[in-house]
Design a protein around this motif. Structure first.
Motif, PDB file in Angstrom:
ATOM      1  N   ILE A  93     -35.579   4.487 -31.928  1.00 31.43           N
ATOM      2  CA  ILE A  93     -36.637   4.464 -31.715  1.00 31.43           C
ATOM      3  C   ILE A  93     -37.309   5.700 -31.658  1.00 31.43           C
ATOM      4  CG2 ILE A  93     -39.010   4.075 -30.333  1.00 31.43           C
ATOM      5  CD1 ILE A  93     -37.921   2.320 -28.409  1.00 31.43           C
ATOM      6  N   LEU A  94     -38.172   5.911 -32.587  1.00 33.92           N
ATOM      7  CA  LEU A  94     -37.953   7.060 -33.041  1.00 33.92           C
ATOM      8  C   LEU A  94     -39.878   8.106 -32.726  1.00 33.92           C
ATOM      9  CD1 LEU A  94     -38.109   6.991 -37.112  1.00 33.92           C
ATOM     10  CD2 LEU A  94     -36.492   7.450 -35.620  1.00 33.92           C
ATOM     11  N   VAL A  95     -39.900   8.499 -31.816  1.00 37.17           N
ATOM     12  CA  VAL A  95     -41.103   8.907 -31.367  1.00 37.17           C
ATOM     13  C   VAL A  95     -41.115  10.678 -31.735  1.00 37.17           C
ATOM     14  CG1 VAL A  95     -40.561   7.493 -28.840  1.00 37.17           C
ATOM     15  CG2 VAL A  95     -39.793   9.433 -28.840  1.00 37.17           C
ATOM     16  N   THR A  96     -42.972  10.447 -31.772  1.00 41.56           N
ATOM     17  CA  THR A  96     -42.917  12.278 -32.079  1.00 41.56           C
ATOM     18  C   THR A  96     -44.166  12.930 -30.801  1.00 41.56           C
ATOM     19  OG1 THR A  96     -44.723  10.691 -32.892  1.00 41.56           O
ATOM     20  CG2 THR A  96     -43.517  11.396 -34.429  1.00 41.56           C
ATOM     21  N   VAL A  97     -44.130  14.137 -30.909  1.00 40.78           N
ATOM     22  CA  VAL A  97     -44.953  15.238 -29.998  1.00 40.78           C
ATOM     23  C   VAL A  97     -46.618  13.672 -30.226  1.00 40.78           C
ATOM     24  CG1 VAL A  97     -44.987  16.875 -29.264  1.00 40.78           C
ATOM     25  CG2 VAL A  97     -42.671  16.329 -29.774  1.00 40.78           C
TER      26      VAL A  97
END
Length: 217
Positions: free
Chosen positions: A106-110
C-alpha cells in the motif's frame, strides 16, 4: 492556445521556453541532483531513518539543496499552485525505482491538516502517489492517515524549530500485516515520519518503507 503564447512555460533553471509538460529543458536536466539510491540497499536516507524507527527500505529521488534546482522544483509543487509537478516527479521516480524484490502492499501519503488543505487547494503528494500507483500497480490509500494538529510548514522554519516540532497523527483504519510505503516530499529531521511510523507500527505485524521526493542534505 492564446495563454500559452502570452505566458509560455519556461525552464526553472535557464528560463528558456519549454513544453507545458516539462519542468526544465533537456540541457538543464543534468543540473538536478538525483540521488541514485538503491531502494534495497543501505543509503543515506535509510541510515537516517534507522536512527528513528524500524525501516525495510528507503528511496529519495533527489537531494534537496538550499540553492539547488531540486528546491525550486519542490517549491513549485508546494507553494506556487503547480500540482502538475507531482506527476512529472512521479514519472522520474518510476524510471529510477523499479521493484526487483518484495514490493510494498500500500502507498500512503503524509496528510495535510484540513485548514492547510483548504488554503492550498490540494495535497502536493496525492497526484504524485496516484501516478506511482498506476506505474507500480500498488493501491494508494489516500485517507489512511489523518493529521490532527495544524503546524507551520517545515520548509519555512529554521532547523532548531524543526527539531522542536511535535506532530499529532492517527490512522483511520486498522490494517494488519501490510507493508506500507510512506511517502513525503522532503525528509528533513524525520520528525513527521517518526510520528507516523510508530502510529502504523502499533500493529507489530506491519512493515514500513520510505519514499521521499528529496532528502535535505
Amino acid at each position: 492556445m492564446l495563454l500559452d503564447l502570452l505566458f509560455p512555460n519556461r525552464c526553472l533553471h535557464c528560463n528558456s521556453i519549454i513544453s507545458k509538460d516539462e519542468l526544465v529543458c533537456e540541457i538543464c536536466v543534468p543540473q538536478i541532483k538525483f540521488s541514485h539510491y538503491n531502494f534495497y540497499e543501505e543509503n543515506p536516507l535509510k541510515n537516517r531513518c534507522k536512527l528513528l524507527f524500524p525501516v525495510e527500505n528507503a528511496f529519495a529521488l533527489m537531494e534537496f539543496e538550499q540553492e539547488g534546482l531540486s528546491r525550486k522544483i519542490i517549491h513549485q509543487l508546494k507553494y506556487h499552485s503547480q500540482e502538475k509537478v507531482g506527476k512529472i516527479l512521479a514519472d522520474w521516480t518510476a524510471e529510477r525505482l523499479q521493484f526487483s524484490e518484495e514490493k510494498p502492499d500500500i502507498l500512503v501519503t503524509v496528510p495535510l491538516h484540513p485548514k492547510k488543505l483548504k488554503k492550498r487547494g490540494y495535497n502536493q503528494l496525492h497526484l504524485y502517489a496516484n501516478t506511482l500507483s498506476k506505474h507500480w500497480n500498488i493501491p494508494h490509500h489516500q485517507k489512511f492517515l489523518k493529521r490532527n494538529s495544524y503546524q507551520k510548514a517545515q520548509a519555512r522554519k529554521d532547523k532548531l524549530h524543526r527539531l522542536e516540532t511535535k506532530y499529532d497523527f492517527s490512522v483511520t483504519e486498522n490494517l494488519h500485516g501490510k507493508h506500507f510505503l510512506l511517502i513525503d516530499d522532503v525528509f528533513t529531521t524525520g520528525n513527521t515520519m517518526n510520528t507516523i511510523v510508530w502510529e502504523i507500527l502499533k500493529n507489530p505485524s506491519n512493515k514500513i518503507s520510505i519514499l521521499v521526493m528529496a532528502i535535505d542534505v
